[in-house]
Design an enzyme around this catalytic site. Sequence first.
Site, PDB file in Angstrom:
ATOM      1  CE  LYS A   1      -3.107  -1.418  -0.765  1.00  0.00           C
ATOM      2  NZ  LYS A   1      -3.177  -2.279  -1.997  1.00  0.00           N
TER       3      LYS A   1
ATOM      4  CB  THR B   1       3.517  -1.910  -4.839  1.00  0.00           C
ATOM      5  OG1 THR B   1       3.642  -1.771  -3.438  1.00  0.00           O
ATOM      6  CG2 THR B   1       4.421  -2.993  -5.368  1.00  0.00           C
ATOM      7  CB  THR B   2      -0.242  -0.570  -8.228  1.00  0.00           C
ATOM      8  OG1 THR B   2      -0.653  -1.377  -7.127  1.00  0.00           O
ATOM      9  CG2 THR B   2      -0.962  -0.991  -9.484  1.00  0.00           C
TER      10      THR B   2
ATOM     11  CG  HIS C   1       4.806  -6.648  -0.786  1.00  0.00           C
ATOM     12  ND1 HIS C   1       4.984  -5.352  -1.205  1.00  0.00           N
ATOM     13  CD2 HIS C   1       3.573  -7.026  -1.242  1.00  0.00           C
ATOM     14  CE1 HIS C   1       3.915  -4.974  -1.901  1.00  0.00           C
ATOM     15  NE2 HIS C   1       3.061  -5.961  -1.944  1.00  0.00           N
TER      16      HIS C   1
ATOM     17  NE  ARG D   1       0.094   6.676   0.157  1.00  0.00           N
ATOM     18  CZ  ARG D   1      -1.094   6.238  -0.209  1.00  0.00           C
ATOM     19  NH1 ARG D   1      -1.305   4.947  -0.354  1.00  0.00           N
ATOM     20  NH2 ARG D   1      -2.081   7.075  -0.446  1.00  0.00           N
TER      21      ARG D   1
ATOM     22  CB  SER E   1      -3.829   2.638   1.630  1.00  0.00           C
ATOM     23  OG  SER E   1      -3.866   2.012   0.388  1.00  0.00           O
TER      24      SER E   1
ATOM     25  CE1 TYR F   1       1.141   6.588  -4.270  1.00  0.00           C
ATOM     26  CE2 TYR F   1       0.491   8.385  -2.828  1.00  0.00           C
ATOM     27  CZ  TYR F   1       0.183   7.478  -3.815  1.00  0.00           C
ATOM     28  OH  TYR F   1      -1.089   7.453  -4.342  1.00  0.00           O
TER      29      TYR F   1
ATOM     30  NE  ARG G   1      -8.201   3.754  -0.092  1.00  0.00           N
ATOM     31  CZ  ARG G   1      -8.461   4.827   0.652  1.00  0.00           C
ATOM     32  NH1 ARG G   1      -9.701   5.111   0.971  1.00  0.00           N
ATOM     33  NH2 ARG G   1      -7.492   5.608   1.098  1.00  0.00           N
ATOM     34  CE  LYS G   2     -11.757   8.278  -0.670  1.00  0.00           C
ATOM     35  NZ  LYS G   2     -11.927   8.992   0.614  1.00  0.00           N
TER      36      LYS G   2
HETATM   37  P1  A3P Z   1      -5.048   4.589  -1.581  1.00  0.00           P
HETATM   38  O1  A3P Z   1      -5.630   3.381  -0.929  1.00  0.00           O
HETATM   39  O2  A3P Z   1      -4.621   5.619  -0.584  1.00  0.00           O
HETATM   40  O3  A3P Z   1      -5.921   5.150  -2.627  1.00  0.00           O
HETATM   41  P2  A3P Z   1       0.032  -0.534  -3.568  1.00  0.00           P
HETATM   42  O4  A3P Z   1       0.125  -0.375  -5.033  1.00  0.00           O
HETATM   43  O5  A3P Z   1       1.363  -0.584  -2.882  1.00  0.00           O
HETATM   44  O6  A3P Z   1      -0.886  -1.637  -3.197  1.00  0.00           O
HETATM   45  O7  A3P Z   1      -0.609   0.831  -3.033  1.00  0.00           O
HETATM   46  C1  A3P Z   1      -1.950   1.131  -3.299  1.00  0.00           C
HETATM   47  C2  A3P Z   1      -2.133   2.625  -3.164  1.00  0.00           C
HETATM   48  O8  A3P Z   1      -1.570   3.277  -4.307  1.00  0.00           O
HETATM   49  C3  A3P Z   1      -3.605   2.980  -3.136  1.00  0.00           C
HETATM   50  O9  A3P Z   1      -3.713   4.147  -2.319  1.00  0.00           O
HETATM   51  C4  A3P Z   1      -3.875   3.259  -4.606  1.00  0.00           C
HETATM   52  O10 A3P Z   1      -5.025   4.038  -4.837  1.00  0.00           O
HETATM   53  C5  A3P Z   1      -2.600   3.988  -4.997  1.00  0.00           C
HETATM   54  N1  A3P Z   1      -2.319   3.912  -6.434  1.00  0.00           N
HETATM   55  C6  A3P Z   1      -2.575   2.904  -7.297  1.00  0.00           C
HETATM   56  N2  A3P Z   1      -2.183   3.213  -8.528  1.00  0.00           N
HETATM   57  C7  A3P Z   1      -1.661   4.459  -8.472  1.00  0.00           C
HETATM   58  C8  A3P Z   1      -1.098   5.343  -9.453  1.00  0.00           C
HETATM   59  N3  A3P Z   1      -1.018   4.994 -10.716  1.00  0.00           N
HETATM   60  N4  A3P Z   1      -0.638   6.532  -9.024  1.00  0.00           N
HETATM   61  C9  A3P Z   1      -0.719   6.919  -7.737  1.00  0.00           C
HETATM   62  N5  A3P Z   1      -1.256   6.118  -6.769  1.00  0.00           N
HETATM   63  C10 A3P Z   1      -1.716   4.912  -7.125  1.00  0.00           C
END
Ligand code: A3P
Length: 313
Positions: free
Chosen positions: A61, A64-65, A121, A143, A151, A209, A279-280
């Site tokens: 969270k 990573t994505t 991870h 982050r 998150s 982040y 998510r957001k």
């Molecule tokens: P929120 O839950 O605060 O919205 P991970 O990828 O490590 O699982 O982290 C997920 C978090 O990164 C989520 O945060 C998600 O919305 C956000 N996220 C996913 N894709 C993103 C992107 N392309 N740019 C910025 N944030 C992103």
Amino acid sequence: MEKLTLKETVAEHTSSWSQGRLTLQNYQGFWNVQNLHEGTVLAQQSFKAQPSDVFICSFPKTGTTWLKALAFAITTRQTFDESMSPLLTTLPHECVPFLEEDLGQIEENHKKTNFPLVSTHIPYPCLPKSIIDSNCKIVYIYRNTKDVIVSYYHFIRKWLNMRVEDAPFEEAFLEFYQGISWCGPYWDHILGYWKASMERPGKILFLKYEDMKRDPTSNVKTLAEFIGHPFSMEEEEAGTIENIIKLCSFENLSNLEVNKSGKHRPETSTSIENRLYFRKAKDGDWKKYFTDEMVRKIDKLVDQKLSGTGLVL
Ligand code: A3P
């Protein structure tokens, strides 16, 4: 390496806020979910890193994505331009293999391609020894802790199919604060990579982040240089960096059909809807969830744990 017996090496905890649905294993000082714990042990026993591998490492969270999407777009830009990128039809997690679950695919990549990216991870002290011995490059994203907690709470809650009313945030917070979370304690996860970055200068890139959101261009340039795919002058002038940023933006990725309706690892017990990774993406969303007391507690703890690192969360 001597074979590890799972039974002898773990303690177990069932999260109270999840009504018994989330069980975590403690192994070598960190908590994990069962199948990823097994994947970690398997990777420790058998993974053979290559010096050219580049590891995308993170606590869940923390972004990573996004980082996987950016690193993938950077390394494959000679093959696919933005209009043809696999990122348009594939979840970023399926574009970059995950060490805990995709050992076979990583071995194939080693044999058949020169694709360098692997994500994980796994906390630094638990990484397979061959990664350290091969002196591989590592990119680590971190982050704001309070946003990570919010998150994480929503991700786990939705993954376990729980309603907000049935999953008290206060309890989830308390557990995270005690260090009990997937890959937790978060501060120890960060500290492991941070200490290693001091010991191995030039080999571990730290990205924040919030900094990436504030100034994506310079962060993407730094990332590209670090992973050995710097942008040429011609590319900079042609807008390649901006195109990659746009392709990997939350707005773009979260609105793609694959990320709205697809499923990740549909055949497995950890199957998850792709949309849960988006998510957001908002800084400071924690303000809607934290009491003053929670803020005081977590800030104090994180300040204590990370004092002396210069990292600000
Ligand atoms: P929120 O839950 O605060 O919205 P991970 O990828 O490590 O699982 O982290 C997920 C978090 O990164 C989520 O945060 C998600 O919305 C956000 N996220 C996913 N894709 C993103 C992107 N392309 N740019 C910025 N944030 C992103």
